[in-house]
Design an enzyme around this catalytic site. Structure first.
Site, PDB file in Angstrom:
ATOM      1  N   SER A 191       0.815  -1.224   0.000  1.00 32.44           N
ATOM      2  CA  SER A 191       0.000   0.000   0.000  1.00 32.44           C
ATOM      3  C   SER A 191       0.848   1.275   0.000  1.00 32.44           C
ATOM      4  O   SER A 191       1.752   1.409  -0.820  1.00 32.44           O
ATOM      5  CB  SER A 191      -0.972  -0.059   1.181  1.00 32.44           C
ATOM      6  N   ASP A 200      -9.285  -3.324  -5.832  1.00 32.96           N
ATOM      7  CA  ASP A 200      -9.012  -4.307  -4.778  1.00 32.96           C
ATOM      8  C   ASP A 200      -9.890  -4.071  -3.547  1.00 32.96           C
ATOM      9  O   ASP A 200      -9.585  -4.525  -2.462  1.00 32.96           O
ATOM     10  CB  ASP A 200      -7.510  -4.305  -4.425  1.00 32.96           C
ATOM     11  N   HIS A 237      -7.467  -5.510  -0.879  1.00 33.99           N
ATOM     12  CA  HIS A 237      -6.337  -4.648  -0.530  1.00 33.99           C
ATOM     13  C   HIS A 237      -5.490  -5.205   0.620  1.00 33.99           C
ATOM     14  O   HIS A 237      -4.271  -5.204   0.564  1.00 33.99           O
ATOM     15  CB  HIS A 237      -6.878  -3.271  -0.148  1.00 33.99           C
TER      16      HIS A 237
END
Ligand SMILES: *[C@@H]1O[C@H](CO)[C@@H](O)[C@H](O)[C@H]1NC(C)=O
Ligand SMILES: *[C@@H]1O[C@H](CO)[C@@H](O)[C@H](O)[C@H]1NC(C)=O
Ligand SMILES: *[C@@H]1O[C@H](CO)[C@@H](O)[C@H](O)[C@H]1NC(C)=O
Ligand SMILES: *[C@@H]1O[C@H](CO)[C@@H](O)[C@H](O)[C@H]1NC(C)=O
Ligand SMILES: *[C@@H]1O[C@H](CO)[C@@H](O)[C@H](O)[C@H]1NC(C)=O
Length: 439
Positions: free
Chosen positions: A199, A365, A398
């Site tokens: 991320s 995602d 994610h």
């Protein structure tokens, strides 16, 4: 010294995990985020906003460090307020930089170690718990903390700025990361390290390598492996700015959290970038009779009642996100796809305070839009010397990328392949998506 790995000591390279790697405010609702371990200490200057904040936690009365993020007691209403006060950042327009709230000192402890990844109770299902799963997976495969496995947690509230603007905390992190990578290489016979970042960590890692001299990159970084990197931000951030996001923690007052989340520089960094989202309408407000694209972000910030964000966004963040620099090291991007992801929002006559009337979902995602996950890196593949591989993981979310067995297996296979000096294309990685992305 390293066992259980076919590559063994002859080709083993260090792996540096950009821990604390997270998109603070944009997690899918099933789980909530955490950074490694953010600790705080309160000084004389600290002005408690309530009696509860004056006495909580007890250790702070002795001037001691205590855990700020994540402490489960924030779910207790009066303490949510103290937590929010202490997490809040301030933009100082004279210094042109962000700083902590007065009287609040913070630090990220155990830099270099992966132990902060384990600090939290995994039963809380916090993202750090998931980073823990990845670290454990690597350990089971023979990597050893402190030898060829390192963690690089950061203070996820801060960010970086465009050229010419100071970022004391973010720049110090990049320097620390650079040093850690160097010592990781030194501890492994001078072999370059593999950077693995999830991320927001991917954005930091990219800036670190791109801002380093080519000779440094060649000597120290074998490959950058990014997991769910939001290269062009995420539409869900606009929801966070407008309405707050309790990150799935129950009973927390979203509006208290929202005001604190708005102050985090990293959240401005993660707003949808004009370069990726162009003039597509992302948000409509009937109350204001306006529609906003990524190019209207300053108007959006004003209309949601966050005028304080306009200057830092315009001066520091927009120039930063205008270009996505080429990493100059080989990159493998793993991205989850096929999960419903906020694509646009419609607010009604009640305005932003009332929450969205309609949410439209698209591909991504679950947190980051597909265009942001893969679009921006297409440009890199135009340079013949820039190696870019995209590995698509269907139905992986994610944060699921850090806990789903199939995703973890894939990550491990990629790292092993890099360590075996094979390119990923000769391994069994499914690269069918790349054809779609680059033709
Ligand atoms: C979007 O921007 C492009 C150029 O930046 C322009 O050609 C196009 O007309 C714009 N579309 C809309 C709907 O404004
Ligand atoms: C809303 O804006 C449009 C143009 O953007 C305008 O034509 C219309 O009259 C406006 N409506 C109201 C209620 O202000
Ligand atoms: C958004 O930006 C476009 C193009 O830059 C502009 O035409 C439009 O008026 C802007 N809308 C708002 C609400 O600021
Ligand atoms: C491994 O990769 C390096 C460069 O990344 C290359 O110089 C070396 O020749 C490779 N070794 C083998 C055995 O392929
Ligand atoms: C590769 O991924 C595609 C979808 O992205 C899927 O249809 C295909 O079955 C996968 N192939 C293998 C060998 O996993």
């Amino acid at each position: 010294m390293v066992v259980g790995r076919p590559s063994s000591s002859s080709v083993a390279r260090a792996v540096v995990l950009l821990a604390a790697a997270m998109l603070l405010s944009t997690l899918s609702p099933c789980c909530c985020a955490s950074a490694g371990q953010l600790e705080a200490r309160l000084t004389e200057e600290y002005a408690p906003s309530s009696l509860a904040c004056r006495v909580w936690p007890v250790v702070r009365l002795r001037g001691g460090w205590f855990r700020l993020w994540f402490d489960p007691s924030v779910v207790v209403a009066p303490l949510t307020r103290c937590f929010a006060d202490r997490m809040t950042l301030f933009y100082d327009s004279v210094a042109d930089d962000y700083r902590n709230a007065p009287g609040v000192e913070t630090r990220v402890s155990d830099f270099g170690s992966t132990s902060t990844l384990r600090y939290l109770d995994p039963n809380l299902k916090l993202l750090t718990g998931y980073m823990n799963v990845l670290a454990s997976t690597l350990e089971k495969a023979g990597y050893e903390e402190g030898f060829d496995l390192f963690g690089a947690p950061y203070d996820f509230r801060y960010g970086l700025a465009g050229p010419g603007h100071p970022s004391r905390v973010g720049s110090a992190y990049l320097e620390r990361l650079r040093k850690l990578v160097e010592s990781a290489c030194a501890a492994n016979g001078g072999r370059p390290a593999i950077l693995v970042a999830h991320s927001l960590g991917g954005l930091y890692a990219l800036q670190m390598v791109a801002r380093s001299p080519p000779a440094w990159r060649a000597a120290n970084v074998k490959r950058l492996v990014t997991l769910s990197a939001p290269w062009g931000g995420s539409v869900q951030e606009m929801l966070t700015f407008a309405s707050g996001n309790t990150l799935g923690v129950p009973f927390v007052d979203a509006s208290l959290i929202r005001d604190e989340q708005r102050t985090a520089e990293s959240n401005l960094w993660l707003l949808p970038a004009p370069r990726v989202f162009g003039n597509t309408t992302l948000v409509v407000s009937r109350h204001h009779n306006r529609s906003y694209s990524a190019k209207n972000m300053t108007q959006f910030l004003r209309d949601i009642g966050f005028a304080e964000g306009v200057e830092p966004y315009r001066e520091r963040i927009r120039p930063l996100v205008e270009v996505l620099p080429e990493p100059g090291v080989p990159v493998t991007c793993l991205v989850g796809t096929g999960v419903d992801t906020v694509e646009s929002l419609v607010y009604g006559e009640g305005g932003f305070e009332a929450g969205p009337e309609k949410v439209v979902y698209g591909d991504g995602d679950g947190t980051v839009n597909l265009d942001s996950l893969v679009g921006p890196i297409k440009a890199w593949s135009d340079s013949p010397e820039q190696v870019v591989e995209v590995v698509e993981l269907p139905e992986v979310s994610h944060s699921g990328i850090l806990k789903d067995k199939s995703a973890l297996d894939q990550i491990l296979r990629i790292i092993d392949a890099i360590n075996l000096n094979a390119t990923t294309s000769s391994s069994s990685i499914n690269r069918s998506s790349q054809d779609v992305l680059y033709n």
